[in-house]
Design a protein around this motif. Structure first.
Motif, PDB file in Angstrom:
ATOM      1  N   ILE A   1      47.383  -2.506  43.629  1.00  0.00           N
ATOM      2  CA  ILE A   1      48.114  -1.744  44.639  1.00  0.00           C
ATOM      3  C   ILE A   1      48.184  -2.583  45.912  1.00  0.00           C
ATOM      4  O   ILE A   1      47.149  -2.973  46.451  1.00  0.00           O
ATOM      5  N   PRO A   2      49.398  -2.868  46.407  1.00  0.00           N
ATOM      6  CA  PRO A   2      49.527  -3.679  47.620  1.00  0.00           C
ATOM      7  C   PRO A   2      49.084  -2.906  48.856  1.00  0.00           C
ATOM      8  O   PRO A   2      49.136  -1.678  48.899  1.00  0.00           O
ATOM      9  N   ALA A   3      48.655  -3.621  49.869  1.00  0.00           N
ATOM     10  CA  ALA A   3      48.173  -2.998  51.099  1.00  0.00           C
ATOM     11  C   ALA A   3      49.252  -2.152  51.769  1.00  0.00           C
ATOM     12  O   ALA A   3      48.942  -1.149  52.408  1.00  0.00           O
ATOM     13  N   GLU A   4      50.521  -2.531  51.609  1.00  0.00           N
ATOM     14  CA  GLU A   4      51.616  -1.789  52.237  1.00  0.00           C
ATOM     15  C   GLU A   4      51.719  -0.360  51.721  1.00  0.00           C
ATOM     16  O   GLU A   4      52.278   0.505  52.388  1.00  0.00           O
ATOM     17  N   ALA A   5      51.210  -0.095  50.520  1.00  0.00           N
ATOM     18  CA  ALA A   5      51.303   1.235  49.912  1.00  0.00           C
ATOM     19  C   ALA A   5      50.051   2.066  50.162  1.00  0.00           C
ATOM     20  O   ALA A   5      49.930   3.175  49.644  1.00  0.00           O
ATOM     21  N   LEU A   6      49.098   1.548  50.948  1.00  0.00           N
ATOM     22  CA  LEU A   6      47.822   2.228  51.174  1.00  0.00           C
ATOM     23  C   LEU A   6      47.693   2.716  52.612  1.00  0.00           C
ATOM     24  O   LEU A   6      48.204   2.083  53.532  1.00  0.00           O
ATOM     25  N   MET A   7      46.981   3.829  52.776  1.00  0.00           N
ATOM     26  CA  MET A   7      46.591   4.281  54.117  1.00  0.00           C
ATOM     27  C   MET A   7      45.253   5.011  53.991  1.00  0.00           C
ATOM     28  O   MET A   7      44.955   5.592  52.959  1.00  0.00           O
ATOM     29  N   MET A   8      44.447   4.934  55.036  1.00  0.00           N
ATOM     30  CA  MET A   8      43.131   5.577  55.048  1.00  0.00           C
ATOM     31  C   MET A   8      43.274   6.961  55.682  1.00  0.00           C
ATOM     32  O   MET A   8      43.880   7.092  56.734  1.00  0.00           O
ATOM     33  N   ASP A   9      42.725   8.000  55.024  1.00  0.00           N
ATOM     34  CA  ASP A   9      42.797   9.337  55.618  1.00  0.00           C
ATOM     35  C   ASP A   9      41.557   9.611  56.458  1.00  0.00           C
ATOM     36  O   ASP A   9      40.663   8.768  56.580  1.00  0.00           O
ATOM     37  N   GLU A  10      41.494  10.794  57.045  1.00  0.00           N
ATOM     38  CA  GLU A  10      40.405  11.122  57.971  1.00  0.00           C
ATOM     39  C   GLU A  10      39.049  11.257  57.286  1.00  0.00           C
ATOM     40  O   GLU A  10      38.018  11.248  57.937  1.00  0.00           O
ATOM     41  N   HIS A  11      39.027  11.374  55.949  1.00  0.00           N
ATOM     42  CA  HIS A  11      37.769  11.503  55.212  1.00  0.00           C
ATOM     43  C   HIS A  11      37.279  10.171  54.649  1.00  0.00           C
ATOM     44  O   HIS A  11      36.290  10.131  53.923  1.00  0.00           O
ATOM     45  N   GLY A  12      37.986   9.091  54.946  1.00  0.00           N
ATOM     46  CA  GLY A  12      37.580   7.784  54.447  1.00  0.00           C
ATOM     47  C   GLY A  12      38.095   7.460  53.063  1.00  0.00           C
ATOM     48  O   GLY A  12      37.661   6.498  52.450  1.00  0.00           O
ATOM     49  N   HIS A  13      39.027   8.263  52.550  1.00  0.00           N
ATOM     50  CA  HIS A  13      39.634   7.985  51.252  1.00  0.00           C
ATOM     51  C   HIS A  13      40.915   7.198  51.465  1.00  0.00           C
ATOM     52  O   HIS A  13      41.623   7.392  52.454  1.00  0.00           O
ATOM     53  N   LEU A  14      41.212   6.355  50.516  1.00  0.00           N
ATOM     54  CA  LEU A  14      42.485   5.645  50.538  1.00  0.00           C
ATOM     55  C   LEU A  14      43.536   6.513  49.864  1.00  0.00           C
ATOM     56  O   LEU A  14      43.272   7.130  48.839  1.00  0.00           O
ATOM     57  N   ARG A  15      44.714   6.553  50.442  1.00  0.00           N
ATOM     58  CA  ARG A  15      45.834   7.285  49.844  1.00  0.00           C
ATOM     59  C   ARG A  15      46.925   6.281  49.483  1.00  0.00           C
ATOM     60  O   ARG A  15      47.254   5.406  50.266  1.00  0.00           O
ATOM     61  N   VAL A  16      47.470   6.467  48.288  1.00  0.00           N
ATOM     62  CA  VAL A  16      48.580   5.654  47.826  1.00  0.00           C
ATOM     63  C   VAL A  16      49.840   6.470  48.022  1.00  0.00           C
ATOM     64  O   VAL A  16      49.894   7.637  47.643  1.00  0.00           O
ATOM     65  N   ALA A  17      50.849   5.870  48.612  1.00  0.00           N
ATOM     66  CA  ALA A  17      52.104   6.560  48.869  1.00  0.00           C
ATOM     67  C   ALA A  17      52.951   6.576  47.600  1.00  0.00           C
ATOM     68  O   ALA A  17      54.064   6.048  47.552  1.00  0.00           O
ATOM     69  N   ALA A  18      52.400   7.176  46.532  1.00  0.00           N
ATOM     70  CA  ALA A  18      53.102   7.258  45.250  1.00  0.00           C
ATOM     71  C   ALA A  18      52.468   8.365  44.421  1.00  0.00           C
ATOM     72  O   ALA A  18      51.283   8.668  44.578  1.00  0.00           O
ATOM     73  N   PRO A  19      53.238   8.979  43.521  1.00  0.00           N
ATOM     74  CA  PRO A  19      52.657   9.971  42.621  1.00  0.00           C
ATOM     75  C   PRO A  19      51.757   9.307  41.571  1.00  0.00           C
ATOM     76  O   PRO A  19      51.873   8.105  41.310  1.00  0.00           O
ATOM     77  N   ARG A  20      50.890  10.086  40.973  1.00  0.00           N
ATOM     78  CA  ARG A  20      49.935   9.556  40.000  1.00  0.00           C
ATOM     79  C   ARG A  20      50.629   8.879  38.816  1.00  0.00           C
ATOM     80  O   ARG A  20      50.160   7.863  38.308  1.00  0.00           O
ATOM     81  N   ALA A  21      51.764   9.427  38.387  1.00  0.00           N
ATOM     82  CA  ALA A  21      52.474   8.829  37.253  1.00  0.00           C
ATOM     83  C   ALA A  21      52.922   7.401  37.577  1.00  0.00           C
ATOM     84  O   ALA A  21      52.818   6.506  36.731  1.00  0.00           O
ATOM     85  N   ARG A  22      53.393   7.161  38.792  1.00  0.00           N
ATOM     86  CA  ARG A  22      53.805   5.812  39.169  1.00  0.00           C
ATOM     87  C   ARG A  22      52.594   4.897  39.289  1.00  0.00           C
ATOM     88  O   ARG A  22      52.659   3.719  38.939  1.00  0.00           O
TER      89      ARG A  22
END
Length: 132
Positions: free
Chosen positions: A69-90
């Protein structure tokens, strides 16, 4: 006393890494709906300047696989989890992460195409020919 993430990072040989990289080690990764998709298995940094380029997401229990997963598709949420800007199927269909610890440019480009483009650009509709 070291945290669990620091102990895991030390076992992987990341003792000299920056604190923000250590925080990514073994972080939970969520899809765009907030469902858990796996955890960070490897972190890939740029050789030139040390910035984050991608992470390898470990998914699955019975037949685990690592998705790049490229860094451009990642963001950190307020709980310290990484979120991927994509659905699970993708995410599941994403490209395999390299297993040798080195990230080839072609693999990073493939991951960027898979996760940062929502839809391929459409061709302009062909209209009636203009009268001459």
């Amino acid at each position: 006393m070291p945290t669990t993430q620091q102990r895991r990072a030390r076992r992987r040989g990341l003792t000299a890494a920056r604190p923000e990289v250590l925080a990514l080690s073994a972080a939970h990764v969520l899809d765009q709906e907030g469902r858990r998709s796996g955890h960070v298995h490897d972190v890939y940094l740029s050789d030139a300047d040390g910035r984050l380029e991608a992470v390898a997401l470990r998914m699955g229990w019975w037949r685990p696989r690592q998705v790049l997963i490229p860094a451009e598709a990642l963001m950190m949420d307020e709980h310290g989890h990484l979120r991927v800007a994509a659905p699970r199927a993708r995410i599941r269909r994403g490209p395999e992460a390299p297993v040798n610890g080195h990230l080839p440019r072609a693999a990073l480009d493939e991951a960027r195409v898979a996760f940062t483009r929502d839809v391929a650009p459409q061709a302009e509709p062909a209209g009636p020919a203009e009268p001459s």
